[in-house]
Design an enzyme around this catalytic site. Structure first.
Site, PDB file in Angstrom:
ATOM      1  N   HIS A 193      10.259 -14.395  -8.686  1.00 36.51           N
ATOM      2  CA  HIS A 193      10.027 -15.424  -9.706  1.00 36.51           C
ATOM      3  C   HIS A 193      11.331 -15.857 -10.376  1.00 36.51           C
ATOM      4  O   HIS A 193      11.673 -17.041 -10.404  1.00 36.51           O
ATOM      5  CB  HIS A 193       9.051 -14.823 -10.724  1.00 36.51           C
ATOM      6  CG  HIS A 193       8.676 -15.679 -11.878  1.00 36.51           C
ATOM      7  ND1 HIS A 193       8.285 -17.001 -11.742  1.00 36.51           N
ATOM      8  CD2 HIS A 193       8.599 -15.404 -13.221  1.00 36.51           C
ATOM      9  CE1 HIS A 193       7.986 -17.489 -12.947  1.00 36.51           C
ATOM     10  NE2 HIS A 193       8.180 -16.548 -13.844  1.00 36.51           N
TER      11      HIS A 193
ATOM     12  N   ASN B 156      10.868 -23.083  -7.043  1.00 35.95           N
ATOM     13  CA  ASN B 156       9.813 -22.064  -7.061  1.00 35.95           C
ATOM     14  C   ASN B 156       8.477 -22.639  -6.590  1.00 35.95           C
ATOM     15  O   ASN B 156       7.533 -21.887  -6.366  1.00 35.95           O
ATOM     16  CB  ASN B 156       9.658 -21.450  -8.453  1.00 35.95           C
ATOM     17  CG  ASN B 156      10.376 -20.113  -8.570  1.00 35.95           C
ATOM     18  OD1 ASN B 156      10.882 -19.575  -7.586  1.00 35.95           O
ATOM     19  ND2 ASN B 156      10.420 -19.573  -9.768  1.00 35.95           N
ATOM     20  N   TYR B 157       8.406 -23.980  -6.445  1.00 37.30           N
ATOM     21  CA  TYR B 157       7.255 -24.584  -5.777  1.00 37.30           C
ATOM     22  C   TYR B 157       7.704 -25.020  -4.388  1.00 37.30           C
ATOM     23  O   TYR B 157       7.639 -26.186  -4.015  1.00 37.30           O
ATOM     24  CB  TYR B 157       6.713 -25.778  -6.568  1.00 37.30           C
ATOM     25  CG  TYR B 157       6.151 -25.430  -7.920  1.00 37.30           C
ATOM     26  CD1 TYR B 157       5.676 -24.150  -8.189  1.00 37.30           C
ATOM     27  CD2 TYR B 157       6.066 -26.389  -8.928  1.00 37.30           C
ATOM     28  CE1 TYR B 157       5.156 -23.829  -9.434  1.00 37.30           C
ATOM     29  CE2 TYR B 157       5.544 -26.067 -10.174  1.00 37.30           C
ATOM     30  CZ  TYR B 157       5.100 -24.789 -10.416  1.00 37.30           C
ATOM     31  OH  TYR B 157       4.578 -24.480 -11.652  1.00 37.30           O
TER      32      TYR B 157
END
Ligand SMILES: Cc1cc2nc3c(=O)[nH]c(=O)nc-3n(C[C@H](O)[C@H](O)[C@H](O)COP(=O)(O)OP(=O)(O)OC[C@H]3O[C@@H](n4cnc5c(N)ncnc54)[C@H](O)[C@@H]3O)c2cc1C
Ligand SMILES: *[C@@H]1O[C@H](CO)[C@@H](O)[C@H](O)[C@H]1NC(C)=O
Ligand SMILES: *[C@@H]1O[C@H](CO)[C@@H](O)[C@H](O)[C@H]1NC(C)=O
Length: 538
Positions: free
Chosen positions: A181, A471-472
């Protein structure tokens, strides 16, 4: 620590690499190499190969996107679950020596399954950090050392056990792995006040390509810059992050106010776009957009739900709302005053009554087949644009859009402070998703739908580059299919995720991993690798 290559080891490793003809021997060689390179014999490590009865259970344990568990998707030869930092070092040393392609998994939430699946089709293994999940909170100096396999929910919970006025500004979904993350930036409901999780990291421990453990002082500031936003799987394996905790008030306020089209959703959303980034920094209001059935009329319509965290009590919240966003019509009845840790559960979609201990389950709450994309918006989308959007959402089975406000601290941090570049000038970020169940049979239809939606949105969003949130992860933007992607090809997607920071990421990658050992479909390319290949002349 790991003892580095004795001549005995080198001899054995080269003999073993000759016999890498089947996955069984790959596993055997790896295990033998690990045994030689890992001093930590208690507890012993284990590997789980495809023929092991628990293989699939382990593979799917944290895999979020069911699309990438489909039988047609290549599976790892085996899954290695380290129980100690030194096992991770040994895994890197042995994969490097034996030329085994390695994927690392912390929380398994990668949108394109890059931590547990590969589109490339060559054999690979998973190093799964699920058992490395210690969280050490030090309230005296406002910091925490957290191990990569811990979920953000566990981190939040452990902080709240020590103090009700400390928090950390990471993601909204509590099952995210802190390891992967933070590598991509990591935003949550306190981003307007404190920035991203990556903005609040002050040290790290990472296993580099040579199997060494480096911290901030030994890796140096360039390397430390790259790992805070340059995305996972490119620069080494993060073992630990050191977090700077932030203050939170004893009482915070949350609310969710839904508006459907028939009750003025379009006009209210137009207003939200103008104020969301300018609001008091204590206030974060995101918008969750879905297709829904309006109960009274039984008609399919669009619901826009305003889902918010306010770092203060409801009295002050109501004043802020009356001044900045009266159109939403927030009432005292809508406001729920609670503790920060309970607000975490609420924003994650749980009931406020849920005991915070559920955060220790450390498992994903929901899994789906899904495809997602992202955009950044710098000028409010006109109402006509929104109307065209509603039409498109209404024809898809299970569409979802989440609009995430920027401004506040996000505008105060410079674009080059860390690799995450989406700062001043952005009003909000859009996430588009299509979710489905029941297998990959209809995948093509849903993916086609979201690609068309993305085309439709082009006039309304950031341009040159059309920015995206790493992160997408979205492989439609481009892919390395070989371990030798050219810089020009990679810049296509690299500049969308990182803007001008991409070039610096490539420079650092070239320095710290010249042979491109850590690579995947969208890893940062190494110029060392490209040049070497070109030099060979074919
Ligand atoms: C349901 C859901 C909700 C989400 N909500 C948010 C949100 O609120 N805010 C937000 O910012 N993002 C959100 N995300 C996106 C999330 O931040 C990314 O998917 C992130 O990469 C997940 O990290 P992970 O460790 O769980 O995933 P993984 O799949 O384990 O890893 C992601 C990538 O990082 C690499 N990686 C994993 N561990 C390490 C490590 N220790 N060292 C180096 N590289 C590593 C992997 O190889 C892979 O390339 C959400 C995703 C999902 C599915
Ligand atoms: C099967 O996998 C488990 C871990 O999931 C491991 O403990 C066990 O040793 C494996 N069995 C064999 C025969 O390798
Ligand atoms: C990468 O390798 C493939 C084959 O392995 C080759 O076809 C391709 O031309 C190479 N690309 C570059 C940029 O060197």
């Amino acid at each position: 620590m790991v003892h580095s290559g004795s001549s005995m080891f080198l001899l054995l490793a080269s003999l073993l690499s000759l016999s890498l003809s089947s996955s069984a021997s790959m596993e055997q060689s790896f295990v033998q190499c690990l045994a030689m390179n890992s001093q930590q014999t208690i507890p012993p490590f284990s590997v789980c190969a495809q023929n092991n009865a628990s293989f699939f259970t382990l593979l799917q344990s944290t895999a979020q996107n069911l699309r990438y568990l489909d039988p047609s998707v290549p599976k790892p030869e085996f899954i290695f679950t380290p129980l100690h930092d030194s096992h991770v070092q040994a895994a890197v040393i042995c994969s490097n020596k034996l030329r085994i392609h390695l994927r690392v998994r912390s929380g398994g939430h990668d949108y394109e399954g890059l931590s547990y699946a590969s589109k490339i089709g060559t054999p690979f293994i998973i190093v799964d950090l699920a058992k490395l999940r210690s969280v050490q909170v030090n309230i005296q100096d406002n910091t925490a050392w957290v191990q990569a396999g811990a979920t953000v929910g566990e981190v939040y919970y452990r902080i709240s056990q020590k103090s009700n006025v400390h928090g950390f500004p990471a993601g909204l979904c509590t099952s995210l792995g802190i390891g992967g993350h933070i590598t991509g930036g990591a935003y949550g409901s306190m981003m307007r006040k404190y920035g991203l999780a990556a903005d609040n990291v002050i040290d790290a421990r990472i296993v580099d390509v040579n199997g060494r453990i480096l911290d901030r002082s030994t890796m140096g500031e360039d390397y430390f810059w790259a790992i805070r936003g340059g995305a996972g799987g490119s620069f080494g394996i993060i073992l630990w992050w050191k977090l700077q905790l932030v203050p939170v008030p004893e009482t915070v306020t949350v609310f969710t106010v839904p508006k459907i089209l028939e009750l003025g959703a379009t006009q209210i959303l137009y207003k939200w776009q103008q104020i969301a980034d300018k609001l008091d920094e204590d206030l974060f209001i995101r918008v969750i957009i879905q297709a829904t059935i309006d109960k009274p009329t039984k008609k399919r319509t669009i619901s826009t739900a305003y889902n918010a965290l306010f770092l203060g009590d409801s009295k002050r919240l109501l004043q802020v709302m009356e001044k900045s966003f009266p159109e939403l019509g927030l009432t005292p009845k809508d406001c729920i005053e609670t503790s920060w840790i309970k607000s975490v559960l609420y924003i994650a979609g749980e009931s406020i009554k849920t005991p915070p201990e559920v955060l220790l389950q450390g498992k994903p709450q929901f899994k789906n087949y899904f495809k997602a994309k992202s955009d950044f918006v710098q000028v409010p989308i006109p109402e006509t644009g929104l109307e065209g959007l509603w039409k498109r959402l209404l024809v898809e089975d299970s569409p979802l859009m989440i609009l995430n406000p920027y401004g506040g601290m996000m505008s105060k941090i410079s674009e080059s402070e860390i690799p995450f570049p989406h700062r001043k000038g952005n009003l909000f970020k859009i996430q588009y998703l299509s979710l489905w169940q029941g297998g990959n049979r209809d995948a093509a239809k849903h993916i086609e739908w979201i690609r068309e939606l993305y085309n439709y949105m082009a006039p309304y969003v950031s341009k040159a580059p059309r920015a995206a949130y790493v992160n997408y992860r979205d492989l439609d933007l481009g892919m390395n299919m070989k371990n030798n992607m050219s810089l020009a090809e990679a810049s296509e997607w690299g500049s969308k995720y990182f803007k001008d920071n991409f070039n610096r990421l490539v420079e650092i990658k070239t320095k710290v991993d010249p042979d491109n050992f850590f690579w995947h479909e969208q890893s940062i390319p190494s110029l060392g690798r490209t040049k070497k290949i070109q030099k060979k002349g074919f």
